[in-house]
Design a protein around this motif. Structure first.
Motif, PDB file in Angstrom:
ATOM      1  N   GLU A 198       0.828  -1.211   0.000  1.00 51.86           N
ATOM      2  CA  GLU A 198       0.000   0.000   0.000  1.00 51.86           C
ATOM      3  C   GLU A 198       0.862   1.260   0.000  1.00 51.86           C
ATOM      4  N   VAL A 199       2.070   1.180   0.554  1.00 50.02           N
ATOM      5  CA  VAL A 199       2.990   2.321   0.540  1.00 50.02           C
ATOM      6  C   VAL A 199       3.809   2.322  -0.754  1.00 50.02           C
ATOM      7  N   LYS A 200       4.188   1.126  -1.171  1.00 48.36           N
ATOM      8  CA  LYS A 200       5.009   0.978  -2.386  1.00 48.36           C
ATOM      9  C   LYS A 200       4.359   1.611  -3.609  1.00 48.36           C
ATOM     10  N   SER A 201       3.042   1.517  -3.695  1.00 49.53           N
ATOM     11  CA  SER A 201       2.328   2.033  -4.881  1.00 49.53           C
ATOM     12  C   SER A 201       2.137   3.546  -4.846  1.00 49.53           C
ATOM     13  N   LEU A 202       2.466   4.186  -3.700  1.00 52.41           N
ATOM     14  CA  LEU A 202       2.230   5.623  -3.552  1.00 52.41           C
ATOM     15  C   LEU A 202       3.500   6.443  -3.336  1.00 52.41           C
ATOM     16  N   LEU A 203       4.593   5.795  -3.015  1.00 52.96           N
ATOM     17  CA  LEU A 203       5.789   6.538  -2.633  1.00 52.96           C
ATOM     18  C   LEU A 203       6.310   7.422  -3.771  1.00 52.96           C
ATOM     19  N   ARG A 204       6.927   8.563  -3.379  1.00 54.05           N
ATOM     20  CA  ARG A 204       7.553   9.480  -4.324  1.00 54.05           C
ATOM     21  C   ARG A 204       8.999   9.694  -3.908  1.00 54.05           C
ATOM     22  N   VAL A 205       9.799  10.243  -4.832  1.00 50.70           N
ATOM     23  CA  VAL A 205      11.232  10.400  -4.598  1.00 50.70           C
ATOM     24  C   VAL A 205      11.610  11.869  -4.675  1.00 50.70           C
ATOM     25  N   ALA A 206      12.324  12.345  -3.664  1.00 48.95           N
ATOM     26  CA  ALA A 206      12.875  13.706  -3.674  1.00 48.95           C
ATOM     27  C   ALA A 206      14.296  13.629  -4.215  1.00 48.95           C
ATOM     28  N   TRP A 207      14.451  13.965  -5.509  1.00 50.78           N
ATOM     29  CA  TRP A 207      15.756  13.835  -6.155  1.00 50.78           C
ATOM     30  C   TRP A 207      16.656  15.011  -5.809  1.00 50.78           C
ATOM     31  N   GLU A 208      17.955  14.756  -5.859  1.00 48.14           N
ATOM     32  CA  GLU A 208      18.914  15.856  -5.729  1.00 48.14           C
ATOM     33  C   GLU A 208      18.748  16.804  -6.916  1.00 48.14           C
ATOM     34  N   ASP A 209      18.566  16.253  -8.103  1.00 49.59           N
ATOM     35  CA  ASP A 209      18.321  17.025  -9.316  1.00 49.59           C
ATOM     36  C   ASP A 209      17.315  16.231 -10.142  1.00 49.59           C
ATOM     37  N   ALA A 210      16.113  16.758 -10.229  1.00 52.06           N
ATOM     38  CA  ALA A 210      15.047  16.020 -10.896  1.00 52.06           C
ATOM     39  C   ALA A 210      15.388  15.693 -12.343  1.00 52.06           C
ATOM     40  N   ASN A 211      16.237  16.529 -12.965  1.00 48.66           N
ATOM     41  CA  ASN A 211      16.616  16.288 -14.346  1.00 48.66           C
ATOM     42  C   ASN A 211      17.755  15.277 -14.478  1.00 48.66           C
ATOM     43  N   HIS A 212      18.391  14.964 -13.363  1.00 49.51           N
ATOM     44  CA  HIS A 212      19.520  14.023 -13.384  1.00 49.51           C
ATOM     45  C   HIS A 212      19.386  13.036 -12.213  1.00 49.51           C
ATOM     46  N   PRO A 213      18.511  12.032 -12.349  1.00 46.35           N
ATOM     47  CA  PRO A 213      18.319  11.048 -11.260  1.00 46.35           C
ATOM     48  C   PRO A 213      19.601  10.324 -10.865  1.00 46.35           C
ATOM     49  N   ASP A 214      20.576  10.279 -11.792  1.00 43.58           N
ATOM     50  CA  ASP A 214      21.816   9.577 -11.482  1.00 43.58           C
ATOM     51  C   ASP A 214      22.612  10.243 -10.373  1.00 43.58           C
ATOM     52  N   LYS A 215      22.244  11.490 -10.010  1.00 45.06           N
ATOM     53  CA  LYS A 215      22.941  12.178  -8.925  1.00 45.06           C
ATOM     54  C   LYS A 215      22.417  11.769  -7.540  1.00 45.06           C
ATOM     55  N   GLY A 216      21.409  10.902  -7.510  1.00 39.61           N
ATOM     56  CA  GLY A 216      20.912  10.382  -6.233  1.00 39.61           C
ATOM     57  C   GLY A 216      19.681  11.087  -5.741  1.00 39.61           C
ATOM     58  N   PHE A 217      19.209  10.695  -4.559  1.00 43.17           N
ATOM     59  CA  PHE A 217      17.989  11.276  -4.000  1.00 43.17           C
ATOM     60  C   PHE A 217      18.196  11.618  -2.527  1.00 43.17           C
ATOM     61  N   LYS A 218      17.294  12.480  -2.057  1.00 42.56           N
ATOM     62  CA  LYS A 218      17.381  12.942  -0.669  1.00 42.56           C
ATOM     63  C   LYS A 218      16.569  12.049   0.273  1.00 42.56           C
ATOM     64  N   TYR A 219      15.347  11.766  -0.107  1.00 42.63           N
ATOM     65  CA  TYR A 219      14.474  10.981   0.767  1.00 42.63           C
ATOM     66  C   TYR A 219      13.281  10.511  -0.041  1.00 42.63           C
ATOM     67  N   LEU A 220      12.477   9.622   0.605  1.00 39.91           N
ATOM     68  CA  LEU A 220      11.217   9.171   0.030  1.00 39.91           C
ATOM     69  C   LEU A 220      10.084   9.853   0.786  1.00 39.91           C
ATOM     70  N   TYR A 221       9.007  10.168   0.042  1.00 43.53           N
ATOM     71  CA  TYR A 221       7.912  10.869   0.720  1.00 43.53           C
ATOM     72  C   TYR A 221       6.578  10.499   0.087  1.00 43.53           C
ATOM     73  N   LEU A 222       5.522  10.962   0.738  1.00 46.23           N
ATOM     74  CA  LEU A 222       4.162  10.836   0.224  1.00 46.23           C
ATOM     75  C   LEU A 222       3.585  12.226   0.040  1.00 46.23           C
TER      76      LEU A 222
END
Length: 615
Positions: free
Chosen positions: A4-28
């Motif tokens: 139920e969480v897996k289908s809703l989770l979102r990602v706070a990227w370091e750079d939304a245009n460059h996902p390869d730079k990693g992410f900050k956290y997961l959120y809803l």
């Protein structure tokens, strides 16, 4: 995972245009969090980003129970219960396919394991280990927990080709075990008469001890079947591939199931496999001498004793050890620890335990110490064959310490007539120096020529201190036996001890006492019941077995009367104690007891109370 969480989770990227730079956290998002907030599926922290309210996921809990550590708690509970089950009941596992993780621990906690050849007992699968190691090291789970690993290291007791033979092996194992903890041993009509003689004779040279236990087909002049100690085809060996200097299993003696421990007299090879995960490792092959306890074989001995004890089996140890291995490697591998475990296991033993030194065998030093009956004198007895040995060291070792060269020289001078003649001439006065030197040289030559023979004399003299006659005289063994008739002796001794143990347990249920005290009561009743010169038959195992059997069968027998009287005394003592401790309740207790009396008993009680009132 929490779907139920897996289908809703979102990602706070370091750079939304460059996902390869990693992410900050997961959120809803606020809307998504509203959908699952009532279910308490997540712990969140509210953050504001560019005017957007985000619910940063700190912990995922999930609606469904059983997603993580709660499973481990359940596994821990199962592990604890399985460990306790081994102590409370008979446990036996059949590994027919794969058992992994906690499953691997469970079969070990149950101790007794039958493993199918194609099955595996592993903690982590080969693929998962390869991923951790970063390369393809293991090609299959069989490398980690197949029979070539688990049978050779003592986790698996038996291996079988398929499930059917596995079930057959389990049923055969069960045939040795009492149906409940308090039940008698499962006796069967013996295939061999208890009185038959043992025909296979052990030799001084290394031999296969299994021939001593279950017989063999003779060769040459000895062609034909040579009967061993136990019933033919009854011996079932377990843990055969592990610690091969010790042999253990279960057998029947005149139809009575017993646990068996014997000693390998031949040298064996132990192979340690190379670990594919370590490129520098290589397989090692080591030789282990026969008649010696090594760390693995000492551990095997202790484990077998514990298994037999929990199965309620009598134990027969064919002792033929020269001692423990004491080299640096063996000391590092904890031979002291595992040797001590043998003592711990014997001290806890609850069934009759016989230690027997068979023909041509020896029991010395620390090996004697860990098997001495004083460890658990209530259940253990030691016997030796007429042609066996027991001592601190082997004769050659004793001679090195207690019969040294100077002592041998003294013996030569005292016994050899040639040396005596030379010594007599040397003592003459005014002997020329040249003649004196010649005589000294002759004496030295004579001593050198006969010294080897006298060294053998010294060894023989030391060996005479280790004979069965001295062991019996010093009271360290109960008796000296002849091998051909030893089977009959142990059969009747075992039947008698089992009867004695059953009687002693009945006594212990009535009042607190030791096995020794209960046996003393049994002997007193025997002496009292037997008349005249039949009292000496206390040492006749067959007669005493029959006497106990008849006594317990008849309600009017002396033994049952004694037990009934003990019950009366114990009950009266408990009632008296309770009334003394609860004086304010004594009258109520008396009334309660009086209501349970028959009319005749009440009349008798009233009579007694009336008489008491007059005084």
């Amino acid at each position: 995972l929490a779907e139920e969480v897996k289908s809703l989770l979102r990602v706070a990227w370091e750079d939304a245009n460059h996902p390869d730079k990693g992410f900050k956290y997961l959120y809803l998002s606020a809307a998504d969090y509203g959908k699952i907030s009532a279910a308490n599926s997540v712990n969140v922290e509210v953050v504001e980003v560019d005017g957007e309210t985000r619910y940063k996921i700190m912990d995922v809990i999930g609606v469904q129970h059983g997603l993580g550590v709660e499973n481990l708690r359940g596994s821990g509970m199962i592990a604890g219960e399985t460990s306790q089950a081994y102590k409370d009941v008979f446990t036996l596992s059949l590994v027919s396919c794969r058992t992994i993780g906690i499953g691997a621990y469970l079969v070990r906690l149950g101790q007794r394991v039958v493993q199918v050849d194609s099955s595996n007992i592993i903690l982590t699968g080969a693929n998962a280990l390869n991923k951790v190691l970063g390369r393809r090291v293991y090609t299959s789970n069989a490398q980690l927990g197949g029979v070539q690993i688990m049978y050779n290291n003592g986790v698996s007791h038996l291996t079988v080709p398929n499930d059917y033979t596995g079930v057959v092996a389990m049923l055969k194992w069960l045939s040795f075990v009492p149906k409940t903890r308090s039940s008698s041993l499962p006796l069967i009509h013996p295939a061999d008469a208890p009185e038959r003689r043992v025909k296979y004779i052990p030799t001084k040279m290394p031999y296969d001890p299994r021939s001593m236990l279950c017989g063999r087909l003779g060769e040459g002049e000895m062609a034909g079947w040579e009967d061993g100690f136990f019933d033919k085809d009854s011996f079932v060996e377990t843990l055969q591939a592990w610690a091969q200097t010790v042999i253990c299993g279960r057998a029947r003696l005149g139809g009575v199931p017993v646990g068996v421990i014997a000693v390998e007299t031949r040298a064996v090879e132990v192979t340690e496999p190379a670990d594919p995960a370590n490129p520098d490792s290589e397989a090692k092959t080591m030789n282990q001498a026969g008649q010696v306890w090594y760390p693995d074989s000492a551990f095997k001995t202790a484990q077998a004793i514990n298994d037999f004890n929990h199965e309620g089996l009598p134990l027969l140890i064919f002792a033929n050890w020269r001692g423990f291995s004491g080299g640096m490697r063996d000391m590092f591998d904890e031979v002291l620890k595992y040797g001590a475990l043998i003592v711990d296991a014997l001290r806890e033993y609850k069934q009759p335990c016989f230690v027997y030194i068979p023909p041509k065998a020896e029991l010395r030093g620390g090996a004697w110490v860990v098997l001495d009956p004083t460890i658990n004198s209530e259940v253990m007895e030691m016997y030796c064959d007429r042609d066996s040995r027991g001592g601190v060291l082997e004769p050659e070792g004793i001679v090195e310490i207690k019969y040294r060269q100077r002592d041998i020289q003294k013996t030569i001078h005292r016994l050899d007539p040639v040396c005596q003649d030379i010594i007599k001439k040397l003592s003459l006065p005014d002997l020329p120096a040249t003649e004196q030197q010649r005589l000294k040289d002759d004496l030295a030559k004579r001593e050198a020529s006969i010294s080897p023979a006298y060294e053998q004399v010294a060894v023989k003299f030391a060996d005479l201190h280790d004979r069965s006659g001295r062991m019996l005289k010093k009271g360290v063994v109960e008796g000296v036996l002849d091998w051909p008739t030893s089977r009959e002796f142990f059969y009747w001794r075992l039947r008698r001890k089992l009867r004695e143990f059953n009687f002693c347990r009945r006594v212990e249920k009535i009042q607190k006492c030791t096995q020794t005290e209960a046996t003393a009561l049994l002997k007193r009743c025997f002496v009292e019941e037997q008349s005249g010169d039949r009292n000496h038959r206390w040492e006749d195992n067959r007669f005493v077995y029959g006497w106990i059997k008849e006594q317990l069968r008849s309600k009017s027998s002396l033994l049952n009367k004694e037990l009934h009287q003990m019950e009366r005394v114990e009950v009266m003592s408990q009632l008296s104690s309770m009334m003394s401790q609860h004086a304010d309740m004594a009258l109520d207790m008396s009334f309660s007891l009086a209501r349970r009396l028959t009319p005749e008993q009440r009349e008798k009680l009233a009579e007694v109370l009336t008489q008491s009132a007059k005084f």
